[in-house]
Write an enzyme that holds these catalytic residues in place. Structure first.
Site, PDB file in Angstrom:
ATOM      1  N   CYS A 135      67.377   5.006   5.123  1.00  0.00           N
ATOM      2  CA  CYS A 135      67.408   4.389   3.950  1.00  0.00           C
ATOM      3  C   CYS A 135      66.441   5.264   3.064  1.00  0.00           C
ATOM      4  O   CYS A 135      65.200   5.339   2.991  1.00  0.00           O
ATOM      5  CB  CYS A 135      66.513   2.984   4.238  1.00  0.00           C
ATOM      6  SG  CYS A 135      66.349   2.153   2.434  1.00  0.00           S
ATOM      7  N   TYR A 136      67.165   6.329   2.318  1.00  0.00           N
ATOM      8  CA  TYR A 136      66.600   7.548   1.863  1.00  0.00           C
ATOM      9  C   TYR A 136      65.083   7.152   0.935  1.00  0.00           C
ATOM     10  O   TYR A 136      64.476   8.156   1.126  1.00  0.00           O
ATOM     11  CB  TYR A 136      67.500   8.070   0.727  1.00  0.00           C
ATOM     12  CG  TYR A 136      68.693   8.680   1.208  1.00  0.00           C
ATOM     13  CD1 TYR A 136      68.985   8.653   2.592  1.00  0.00           C
ATOM     14  CD2 TYR A 136      69.598   9.300   0.575  1.00  0.00           C
ATOM     15  CE1 TYR A 136      69.985   9.102   3.097  1.00  0.00           C
ATOM     16  CE2 TYR A 136      70.811   9.913   0.849  1.00  0.00           C
ATOM     17  CZ  TYR A 136      71.037  10.033   2.444  1.00  0.00           C
ATOM     18  OH  TYR A 136      72.162  10.441   2.859  1.00  0.00           O
TER      19      TYR A 136
ATOM     20  N   CYS B 184      54.833  17.323  -4.923  1.00  0.00           N
ATOM     21  CA  CYS B 184      55.294  16.101  -5.889  1.00  0.00           C
ATOM     22  C   CYS B 184      54.345  15.660  -6.465  1.00  0.00           C
ATOM     23  O   CYS B 184      53.104  15.409  -6.033  1.00  0.00           O
ATOM     24  CB  CYS B 184      56.319  15.314  -5.104  1.00  0.00           C
ATOM     25  SG  CYS B 184      55.604  13.888  -3.952  1.00  0.00           S
TER      26      CYS B 184
ATOM     27  N   CYS C  22      52.425  12.856  -4.444  1.00  0.00           N
ATOM     28  CA  CYS C  22      51.108  13.529  -3.628  1.00  0.00           C
ATOM     29  C   CYS C  22      49.994  13.934  -4.325  1.00  0.00           C
ATOM     30  O   CYS C  22      48.931  13.970  -3.748  1.00  0.00           O
ATOM     31  CB  CYS C  22      51.956  14.595  -2.745  1.00  0.00           C
ATOM     32  SG  CYS C  22      53.152  13.868  -1.278  1.00  0.00           S
TER      33      CYS C  22
ATOM     34  N   ASN D  77      56.878  16.007   6.774  1.00  0.00           N
ATOM     35  CA  ASN D  77      57.559  14.833   6.225  1.00  0.00           C
ATOM     36  C   ASN D  77      58.524  14.228   7.222  1.00  0.00           C
ATOM     37  O   ASN D  77      59.125  14.785   8.245  1.00  0.00           O
ATOM     38  CB  ASN D  77      58.372  15.376   5.030  1.00  0.00           C
ATOM     39  CG  ASN D  77      59.401  16.685   5.371  1.00  0.00           C
ATOM     40  OD1 ASN D  77      59.085  17.424   6.188  1.00  0.00           O
ATOM     41  ND2 ASN D  77      60.565  16.693   4.789  1.00  0.00           N
TER      42      ASN D  77
ATOM     43  N   GLU E 170      61.736  11.431   7.126  1.00  0.00           N
ATOM     44  CA  GLU E 170      62.774  10.914   6.231  1.00  0.00           C
ATOM     45  C   GLU E 170      63.359   9.685   6.860  1.00  0.00           C
ATOM     46  O   GLU E 170      62.965   9.284   7.903  1.00  0.00           O
ATOM     47  CB  GLU E 170      63.657  11.842   5.785  1.00  0.00           C
ATOM     48  CG  GLU E 170      63.155  12.814   4.981  1.00  0.00           C
ATOM     49  CD  GLU E 170      64.239  13.989   4.734  1.00  0.00           C
ATOM     50  OE1 GLU E 170      65.351  14.088   5.187  1.00  0.00           O
ATOM     51  OE2 GLU E 170      63.890  14.859   3.636  1.00  0.00           O
ATOM     52  N   ASN E 171      64.456   8.755   6.078  1.00  0.00           N
ATOM     53  CA  ASN E 171      64.652   7.720   6.772  1.00  0.00           C
ATOM     54  C   ASN E 171      66.148   7.485   6.407  1.00  0.00           C
ATOM     55  O   ASN E 171      66.425   7.998   5.010  1.00  0.00           O
ATOM     56  CB  ASN E 171      63.977   6.728   6.457  1.00  0.00           C
ATOM     57  CG  ASN E 171      64.199   5.275   6.914  1.00  0.00           C
ATOM     58  OD1 ASN E 171      65.248   4.419   6.734  1.00  0.00           O
ATOM     59  ND2 ASN E 171      63.624   5.038   7.903  1.00  0.00           N
TER      60      ASN E 171
ATOM     61  N   CYS F  36      56.627  11.984   2.478  1.00  0.00           N
ATOM     62  CA  CYS F  36      56.103  13.482   2.277  1.00  0.00           C
ATOM     63  C   CYS F  36      54.926  13.991   3.282  1.00  0.00           C
ATOM     64  O   CYS F  36      54.292  12.857   3.705  1.00  0.00           O
ATOM     65  CB  CYS F  36      55.320  13.779   0.927  1.00  0.00           C
ATOM     66  SG  CYS F  36      56.678  13.566  -0.361  1.00  0.00           S
TER      67      CYS F  36
ATOM     68  N   GLU G  79      52.205  15.637   3.109  1.00  0.00           N
ATOM     69  CA  GLU G  79      50.895  15.950   2.224  1.00  0.00           C
ATOM     70  C   GLU G  79      50.235  14.329   2.631  1.00  0.00           C
ATOM     71  O   GLU G  79      49.175  14.114   3.009  1.00  0.00           O
ATOM     72  CB  GLU G  79      50.809  16.051   0.822  1.00  0.00           C
ATOM     73  CG  GLU G  79      51.183  17.628   0.578  1.00  0.00           C
ATOM     74  CD  GLU G  79      52.780  17.594   0.359  1.00  0.00           C
ATOM     75  OE1 GLU G  79      53.555  16.757   1.011  1.00  0.00           O
ATOM     76  OE2 GLU G  79      53.225  18.274  -0.576  1.00  0.00           O
TER      77      GLU G  79
HETATM   78  N1  THU Z   1      58.538  16.825   0.408  1.00  0.00           N
HETATM   79  C1  THU Z   1      57.215  16.740   1.037  1.00  0.00           C
HETATM   80  O1  THU Z   1      57.117  16.371   2.110  1.00  0.00           O
HETATM   81  N2  THU Z   1      56.410  17.466   0.294  1.00  0.00           N
HETATM   82  C2  THU Z   1      56.502  18.268  -0.784  1.00  0.00           C
HETATM   83  O2  THU Z   1      55.429  18.664  -1.193  1.00  0.00           O
HETATM   84  C3  THU Z   1      57.594  18.117  -1.460  1.00  0.00           C
HETATM   85  C4  THU Z   1      58.719  17.281  -0.891  1.00  0.00           C
HETATM   86  C5  THU Z   1      59.563  16.382   1.147  1.00  0.00           C
HETATM   87  C6  THU Z   1      60.191  15.162   0.748  1.00  0.00           C
HETATM   88  C7  THU Z   1      61.526  15.014   1.493  1.00  0.00           C
HETATM   89  O3  THU Z   1      61.467  14.732   2.837  1.00  0.00           O
HETATM   90  C8  THU Z   1      61.940  16.443   1.494  1.00  0.00           C
HETATM   91  O4  THU Z   1      60.729  17.204   1.182  1.00  0.00           O
HETATM   92  C9  THU Z   1      62.845  16.696   0.102  1.00  0.00           C
HETATM   93  O5  THU Z   1      62.322  16.287  -0.978  1.00  0.00           O
END
Ligand code: THU
Length: 152
Positions: free
Chosen positions: A64-65, A104, A107, A59, A61-62, A70, A72
């Site tokens: 800018c949330y 999620c 994904c 994953n 992140e940024n 993700c 996957e």
């Molecule tokens: N996240 C994933 O990368 N995959 C998942 O299956 C669940 C959530 C990440 C997104 C975010 O960066 C962090 O986990 C918290 O939600």
């Protein structure tokens, strides 16, 4: 650092225990690259392609949330960029000690784009897995074929 690992496996759809173990290991390695300063929730994914290449993602992140990506989806996008369109399996790893990491909804839909009968290995840090198909994770899904179904 090797970009793509290869796993020796039988030609069949069934993955050997060693292959599953290696795929989980690769997803745990990918998790170490997670960029998640906001959630502090590390996730790694490892995709197994039909030619037994392993393509990973974490994953990202940024500040800018809502722009965060993700693990996957990153793995799938990397693989598609390399020319893959079908997959044998994906393994997902997180730091949740007592729960299998659950992908999620976004994904699940992203996986479904590339078929609904391939395998998803949800894992725990101890290496234990729960195997589900994409179809089990996303039943009655919307897919590419639906776009060309009869319309009014
Ligand atoms: N996240 C994933 O990368 N995959 C998942 O299956 C669940 C959530 C990440 C997104 C975010 O960066 C962090 O986990 C918290 O939600």
């Amino acid at each position: 650092m090797d970009k793509v690992t290869h796993i020796k496996d039988q030609g069949s759809r069934h993955l050997s225990q060693e292959t599953v173990k290696e795929l989980i290991h690769q997803s745990q390695e990918a998790k170490k690259q997670a960029y998640c300063p906001y959630s502090k929730f590390r996730v790694g994914a490892a995709l197994l392609t039909p030619d037994n290449s392993v393509i990973t993602g974490c994953n990202v992140e940024n500040a800018c949330y809502n722009l965060g990506l993700c693990a996957e989806r990153n793995a799938i996008s990397r693989a598609v960029s390399e020319g893959y369109r079908t997959f044998k399996a994906i393994a997902i790893a997180s730091d949740l000690s007592d729960q299998f990491i659950s992908p999620c909804g976004g994904c699940r839909q992203f996986m479904r784009e590339f078929g609904s009968s391939w395998d998803v290995y949800l894992s725990k840090p101890d290496g234990s897995t729960l195997k589900m198909t994409v179809d089990e994770l996303l039943p009655v899904s919307f897919g590419p074929q639906d776009l060309s179904m009869k319309k009014v």
